[in-house]
Write an enzyme that holds these catalytic residues in place. Structure first.
Site, short mmCIF file in Angstrom:
data_model
loop_
_atom_site.label_atom_id
_atom_site.label_comp_id
_atom_site.label_asym_id
_atom_site.label_seq_id
_atom_site.Cartn_x
_atom_site.Cartn_y
_atom_site.Cartn_z
N HIS A 1 -5.46 106.67 1.08
CA HIS A 1 -5.82 105.97 2.31
C HIS A 1 -7.18 106.37 2.87
O HIS A 1 -7.69 105.72 3.78
CB HIS A 1 -4.73 106.16 3.37
N ASP B 1 1.95 101.81 8.39
CA ASP B 1 1.92 103.19 7.89
C ASP B 1 2.97 104.03 8.59
O ASP B 1 3.29 103.78 9.76
CB ASP B 1 0.52 103.76 8.16
N HIS C 1 2.29 107.08 9.22
CA HIS C 1 1.46 108.09 9.89
C HIS C 1 0.40 107.42 10.75
O HIS C 1 -0.02 106.29 10.49
CB HIS C 1 0.78 108.99 8.85
N ASP D 1 -2.75 108.61 11.10
CA ASP D 1 -4.07 108.79 10.46
C ASP D 1 -5.18 108.87 11.51
O ASP D 1 -6.27 108.34 11.31
CB ASP D 1 -4.34 107.66 9.46
N HIS E 1 -7.17 111.75 3.92
CA HIS E 1 -6.48 110.46 4.00
C HIS E 1 -5.75 110.31 5.34
O HIS E 1 -5.25 109.21 5.64
CB HIS E 1 -5.53 110.24 2.81
N ASP F 1 -0.11 100.71 3.69
CA ASP F 1 0.19 101.95 2.97
C ASP F 1 1.58 101.82 2.35
O ASP F 1 2.51 101.32 3.01
CB ASP F 1 0.15 103.11 3.97
N ASP G 1 3.74 103.95 2.08
CA ASP G 1 4.77 104.65 2.85
C ASP G 1 5.18 103.94 4.13
O ASP G 1 6.06 104.42 4.86
CB ASP G 1 4.40 106.12 3.11
N GLU H 1 -2.37 104.08 -1.39
CA GLU H 1 -1.45 105.19 -1.62
C GLU H 1 -0.43 104.92 -2.72
O GLU H 1 0.57 105.65 -2.84
CB GLU H 1 -0.73 105.62 -0.33
#
Length: 306
Positions: free
Chosen positions: A96, A123, A125, A127, A140, A225, A227, A270
């Site tokens: 990412h 995502d 997260h 980030d 990332h 992403d 995830d 990712e």
């Protein structure tokens, strides 16, 4: 917009776990170009990029491969800015950290056109870290911090027009460390974790955000992403977090993006094929990209992963 440009970024410098450099070719093998061609687009594949020239990294440095990531950011920034004038770029990752360059480039293009840039971040997260705040030293986890103008990105291209915090929407959060949580609470970023999505559904916050983009006549970059998805359906990611979006929720998000007609650029990031199961995650990501660009779930033929 009927032209799509594929930009491969076999980038593995944003984190220590290896494998994302195989992602761009996995998307191609899973049929991304063919799927988009079948939808009526003219697909041009610019191949896999390499980072711009950069100093060698110190393997003992706290920040992992900082110089290489700067090199990738410079290269992807220029490629993204160039691609925006020729079609809709899809950045094939790669980790990412590629969004430091992809979002930087498309945002610079929007600034040239006098158009506000918006960012939809799918995502687990936020980030939102910077090189100064990340405990892991992995870059990332920093792209939103970078493009919204946080300090500490020494050596990276300067973001002349940071994306306003209120122009950023994050869907799918479920893994946020304490410093990020505290920093996020001071922002105007629209952040929705999985509990909120469980309580209200995923359509309501996305509809509200897309309405804002439409009213502003903004450019919309979507960063997907792996995830964001539950690892039960998309296992090929080094940062698995249980409890992610279901297949149906993910397709709904993509179909709503398509219906809005607002998306101007896309990241697919990712994907670690080394962790995949017979290409299952790559195929899921290809299907989601196709949904964002016009294909409906019921158009997809039944497949067996065997």
């Amino acid at each position: 917009m009927r032209d799509i440009i594929l930009i491969g970024a076999p980038m593995d410098s944003g984190k220590r776990r290896k494998g994302c450099l195989m992602g761009p070719d996995a998307y191609r093998t899973a049929g991304l170009g063919d799927a988009l061609t079948e939808l009526g687009y003219r697909v041009r594949d610019w191949g896999n990029m390499a980072p711009a020239e950069h100093p060698e990294d110190d393997p003992q440095a706290r920040i992992y491969k900082n110089h290489e990531t700067v090199g990738w950011t410079n290269r992807l920034w220029r490629k993204g800015q160039d691609a925006m004038s020729k079609g809709l770029p899809i950045f094939l990752g790669g980790d990412h950290a590629l969004s430091l360059g992809s979002v930087g480039g498309v945002n610079a293009y929007a600034a040239e056109k006098g158009q506000p840039q918006f960012l939809l971040w799918l995502d687990a997260h936020t980030d939102y870290h910077t090189p100064e705040t990340t405990a892991s030293g992995n870059l990332h986890g920093t792209p939103i911090g970078y493009v919204t103008g946080r300090k500490g990105f020494n050596g990276f291209p300067k973001v002349e027009r940071p994306i306003p915090q209120e122009n950023v929407c994050i869907l799918g959060l479920r893994s946020v460390d304490a410093p990020e949580r505290e920093a996020m609470q001071e922002t105007k970023i629209r952040a929705y974790d999985m509990r909120m999505i469980d309580e209200t559904g995923i359509a309501a916050p996305l509809t509200a955000f897309l309405d804002v983009v439409a009213k502003a006549k903004g450019a919309l970059h979507v960063s997907l992403d792996v995830d964001f998805l539950d690892p039960m359906i998309a296992p090929a990611v080094g940062t698995t977090v249980p409890g992610g979006a279901t297949m149906r929720e993910a397709h709904l998000v993509m179909e709503m993006i398509c219906d809005s007609g607002l998306m101007t650029s896309l990241d697919l990031v990712e994907l670690n094929p080394f962790l995949d199961e017979r290409g299952r995650t790559a195929q899921v990501m290809v299907d989601l990209a196709a949904s964002a660009l016009g294909r409906r779930v019921f158009d997809r033929p039944t497949r067996a992963f065997s």
